[in-house]
Design a protein around this motif. Sequence first.
Motif, PDB file in Angstrom:
ATOM      1  N   LEU A 100     -51.203 -43.351  24.356  1.00  0.00           N
ATOM      2  CA  LEU A 100     -51.852 -44.650  24.180  1.00  0.00           C
ATOM      3  C   LEU A 100     -50.918 -45.805  24.539  1.00  0.00           C
ATOM      4  O   LEU A 100     -51.316 -46.761  25.204  1.00  0.00           O
ATOM      5  CB  LEU A 100     -52.329 -44.809  22.727  1.00  0.00           C
ATOM      6  N   ILE A 101     -49.679 -45.706  24.089  1.00  0.00           N
ATOM      7  CA  ILE A 101     -48.699 -46.763  24.374  1.00  0.00           C
ATOM      8  C   ILE A 101     -48.435 -46.852  25.875  1.00  0.00           C
ATOM      9  O   ILE A 101     -48.422 -47.942  26.458  1.00  0.00           O
ATOM     10  CB  ILE A 101     -47.386 -46.498  23.610  1.00  0.00           C
ATOM     11  N   LYS A 102     -48.246 -45.712  26.498  1.00  0.00           N
ATOM     12  CA  LYS A 102     -47.919 -45.673  27.930  1.00  0.00           C
ATOM     13  C   LYS A 102     -49.073 -46.184  28.783  1.00  0.00           C
ATOM     14  O   LYS A 102     -48.859 -46.844  29.811  1.00  0.00           O
ATOM     15  CB  LYS A 102     -47.553 -44.243  28.334  1.00  0.00           C
ATOM     16  N   CYS A 103     -50.299 -45.905  28.359  1.00  0.00           N
ATOM     17  CA  CYS A 103     -51.474 -46.277  29.151  1.00  0.00           C
ATOM     18  C   CYS A 103     -51.936 -47.716  28.945  1.00  0.00           C
ATOM     19  O   CYS A 103     -52.744 -48.227  29.722  1.00  0.00           O
ATOM     20  CB  CYS A 103     -52.638 -45.331  28.833  1.00  0.00           C
ATOM     21  N   THR A 104     -51.455 -48.374  27.904  1.00  0.00           N
ATOM     22  CA  THR A 104     -51.984 -49.709  27.585  1.00  0.00           C
ATOM     23  C   THR A 104     -50.988 -50.849  27.773  1.00  0.00           C
ATOM     24  O   THR A 104     -51.373 -52.020  27.674  1.00  0.00           O
ATOM     25  CB  THR A 104     -52.493 -49.750  26.132  1.00  0.00           C
ATOM     26  N   SER A 105     -49.717 -50.543  28.028  1.00  0.00           N
ATOM     27  CA  SER A 105     -48.749 -51.622  28.260  1.00  0.00           C
ATOM     28  C   SER A 105     -47.564 -51.094  29.069  1.00  0.00           C
ATOM     29  O   SER A 105     -47.240 -49.918  28.992  1.00  0.00           O
ATOM     30  CB  SER A 105     -48.257 -52.219  26.933  1.00  0.00           C
ATOM     31  N   LYS A 106     -46.966 -51.993  29.825  1.00  0.00           N
ATOM     32  CA  LYS A 106     -45.814 -51.627  30.637  1.00  0.00           C
ATOM     33  C   LYS A 106     -44.586 -51.435  29.757  1.00  0.00           C
ATOM     34  O   LYS A 106     -44.390 -52.166  28.800  1.00  0.00           O
ATOM     35  CB  LYS A 106     -45.529 -52.709  31.670  1.00  0.00           C
ATOM     36  N   GLY A 107     -43.768 -50.456  30.127  1.00  0.00           N
ATOM     37  CA  GLY A 107     -42.538 -50.234  29.389  1.00  0.00           C
ATOM     38  C   GLY A 107     -42.452 -48.828  28.828  1.00  0.00           C
ATOM     39  O   GLY A 107     -43.378 -48.026  28.948  1.00  0.00           O
ATOM     40  N   PRO A 108     -41.337 -48.513  28.174  1.00  0.00           N
ATOM     41  CA  PRO A 108     -41.139 -47.171  27.611  1.00  0.00           C
ATOM     42  C   PRO A 108     -42.002 -46.938  26.377  1.00  0.00           C
ATOM     43  O   PRO A 108     -42.499 -47.886  25.759  1.00  0.00           O
ATOM     44  CB  PRO A 108     -39.654 -47.171  27.237  1.00  0.00           C
ATOM     45  N   VAL A 109     -42.173 -45.693  26.026  1.00  0.00           N
ATOM     46  CA  VAL A 109     -42.936 -45.327  24.824  1.00  0.00           C
ATOM     47  C   VAL A 109     -42.149 -45.693  23.574  1.00  0.00           C
ATOM     48  O   VAL A 109     -42.702 -46.239  22.610  1.00  0.00           O
ATOM     49  CB  VAL A 109     -43.263 -43.818  24.831  1.00  0.00           C
ATOM     50  N   PHE A 110     -40.845 -45.416  23.615  1.00  0.00           N
ATOM     51  CA  PHE A 110     -40.019 -45.625  22.431  1.00  0.00           C
ATOM     52  C   PHE A 110     -39.206 -46.911  22.532  1.00  0.00           C
ATOM     53  O   PHE A 110     -38.785 -47.320  23.616  1.00  0.00           O
ATOM     54  CB  PHE A 110     -39.075 -44.445  22.214  1.00  0.00           C
ATOM     55  N   PHE A 111     -38.994 -47.518  21.391  1.00  0.00           N
ATOM     56  CA  PHE A 111     -38.139 -48.687  21.256  1.00  0.00           C
ATOM     57  C   PHE A 111     -36.849 -48.224  20.590  1.00  0.00           C
ATOM     58  O   PHE A 111     -36.888 -47.575  19.548  1.00  0.00           O
ATOM     59  CB  PHE A 111     -38.851 -49.733  20.386  1.00  0.00           C
ATOM     60  N   ARG A 112     -35.711 -48.523  21.219  1.00  0.00           N
ATOM     61  CA  ARG A 112     -34.406 -48.145  20.674  1.00  0.00           C
ATOM     62  C   ARG A 112     -33.644 -49.410  20.320  1.00  0.00           C
ATOM     63  O   ARG A 112     -33.665 -50.383  21.063  1.00  0.00           O
ATOM     64  CB  ARG A 112     -33.607 -47.328  21.699  1.00  0.00           C
ATOM     65  N   GLN A 113     -32.960 -49.374  19.178  1.00  0.00           N
ATOM     66  CA  GLN A 113     -32.233 -50.561  18.731  1.00  0.00           C
ATOM     67  C   GLN A 113     -31.017 -50.146  17.911  1.00  0.00           C
ATOM     68  O   GLN A 113     -31.085 -49.203  17.114  1.00  0.00           O
ATOM     69  CB  GLN A 113     -33.157 -51.435  17.881  1.00  0.00           C
ATOM     70  N   LYS A 114     -29.915 -50.858  18.112  1.00  0.00           N
ATOM     71  CA  LYS A 114     -28.684 -50.537  17.374  1.00  0.00           C
ATOM     72  C   LYS A 114     -28.811 -50.989  15.921  1.00  0.00           C
ATOM     73  O   LYS A 114     -29.110 -52.156  15.654  1.00  0.00           O
ATOM     74  CB  LYS A 114     -27.469 -51.201  18.033  1.00  0.00           C
ATOM     75  N   ARG A 115     -28.584 -50.058  15.010  1.00  0.00           N
ATOM     76  CA  ARG A 115     -28.669 -50.344  13.583  1.00  0.00           C
ATOM     77  C   ARG A 115     -27.393 -49.872  12.884  1.00  0.00           C
ATOM     78  O   ARG A 115     -26.596 -49.116  13.436  1.00  0.00           O
ATOM     79  CB  ARG A 115     -29.875 -49.633  12.963  1.00  0.00           C
ATOM     80  N   VAL A 116     -27.243 -50.322  11.644  1.00  0.00           N
ATOM     81  CA  VAL A 116     -26.066 -49.976  10.849  1.00  0.00           C
ATOM     82  C   VAL A 116     -26.395 -48.789   9.951  1.00  0.00           C
ATOM     83  O   VAL A 116     -27.370 -48.816   9.199  1.00  0.00           O
ATOM     84  CB  VAL A 116     -25.605 -51.168   9.989  1.00  0.00           C
ATOM     85  N   GLY A 117     -25.566 -47.749  10.058  1.00  0.00           N
ATOM     86  CA  GLY A 117     -25.784 -46.547   9.275  1.00  0.00           C
ATOM     87  C   GLY A 117     -24.799 -46.417   8.120  1.00  0.00           C
ATOM     88  O   GLY A 117     -24.193 -47.400   7.680  1.00  0.00           O
ATOM     89  N   LYS A 118     -24.644 -45.202   7.666  1.00  0.00           N
ATOM     90  CA  LYS A 118     -23.741 -44.908   6.550  1.00  0.00           C
ATOM     91  C   LYS A 118     -22.316 -45.334   6.890  1.00  0.00           C
ATOM     92  O   LYS A 118     -21.846 -45.116   8.010  1.00  0.00           O
ATOM     93  CB  LYS A 118     -23.793 -43.407   6.251  1.00  0.00           C
ATOM     94  N   ASP A 119     -21.653 -45.961   5.931  1.00  0.00           N
ATOM     95  CA  ASP A 119     -20.263 -46.422   6.085  1.00  0.00           C
ATOM     96  C   ASP A 119     -20.104 -47.398   7.246  1.00  0.00           C
ATOM     97  O   ASP A 119     -19.060 -47.431   7.919  1.00  0.00           O
ATOM     98  CB  ASP A 119     -19.311 -45.233   6.263  1.00  0.00           C
ATOM     99  N   ASP A 120     -21.146 -48.185   7.493  1.00  0.00           N
ATOM    100  CA  ASP A 120     -21.132 -49.242   8.523  1.00  0.00           C
ATOM    101  C   ASP A 120     -20.938 -48.716   9.945  1.00  0.00           C
ATOM    102  O   ASP A 120     -20.491 -49.450  10.832  1.00  0.00           O
ATOM    103  CB  ASP A 120     -20.069 -50.302   8.207  1.00  0.00           C
TER     104      ASP A 120
END
Length: 196
Positions: free
Chosen positions: A32-52
């Motif tokens: 559905l995402i791929k067929c209805t808008s331009k761009g990748p299926v997944f969104f990737r973003q840098k986040r802070v995990g355990k122990d920073d």
Amino acid sequence: MYQNCLKRVIDFALSVLGIVVLSPVLILLSILIKCTSKGPVFFRQKRVGKDDTHFMIYKFRTMRTDTPTDMPTHLLENPDQFITPVGRFLRKTSLDELPQLFNICSGDMAIVGPRPALWNQFDLIALRDENGSSRIRPGLTGLAQISGRDELEIEVKAGLDGKYASHITFGEDTRIFFATIFSVLRHDGVQEGKRS
């Protein structure tokens, strides 16, 4: 024992089970995402995990590719102009969060824990360093998510994260997990765009 070992075992087992059981849903949403808008299926973003430490969080993409990066949606001036039609449904139902099952499976996240901060949310990161919640894995859901989500001020959110980090039990995780389901169904605390 629960916090140091059993919690991770449960997280891994449930995330693998979730990926297998929900695979038809994951595939359908990807199409559905791929067929209805331009761009990748997944969104990737840098986040802070355990122990920073930093890791890449995965979500289904709900916004256009020209959306400002590394900014929480609730801080955008007019998020509606960036959210795709399918994205609106995904965000309303929280289905955009499903790919984080892979983050949980890999050990970057837990099912329950403080929501992972953006790498540039320095005020939130500093408060979590002070109260000890930065020393545990961030979660798909947490105490703050069932207590107001986007409506909470940074200090309140960090305080709830610290409260959770100081009292991690199977019973509390179970309570938060089921409370999250009801919270999602009611769309509690979801805010799109800056407060007026």
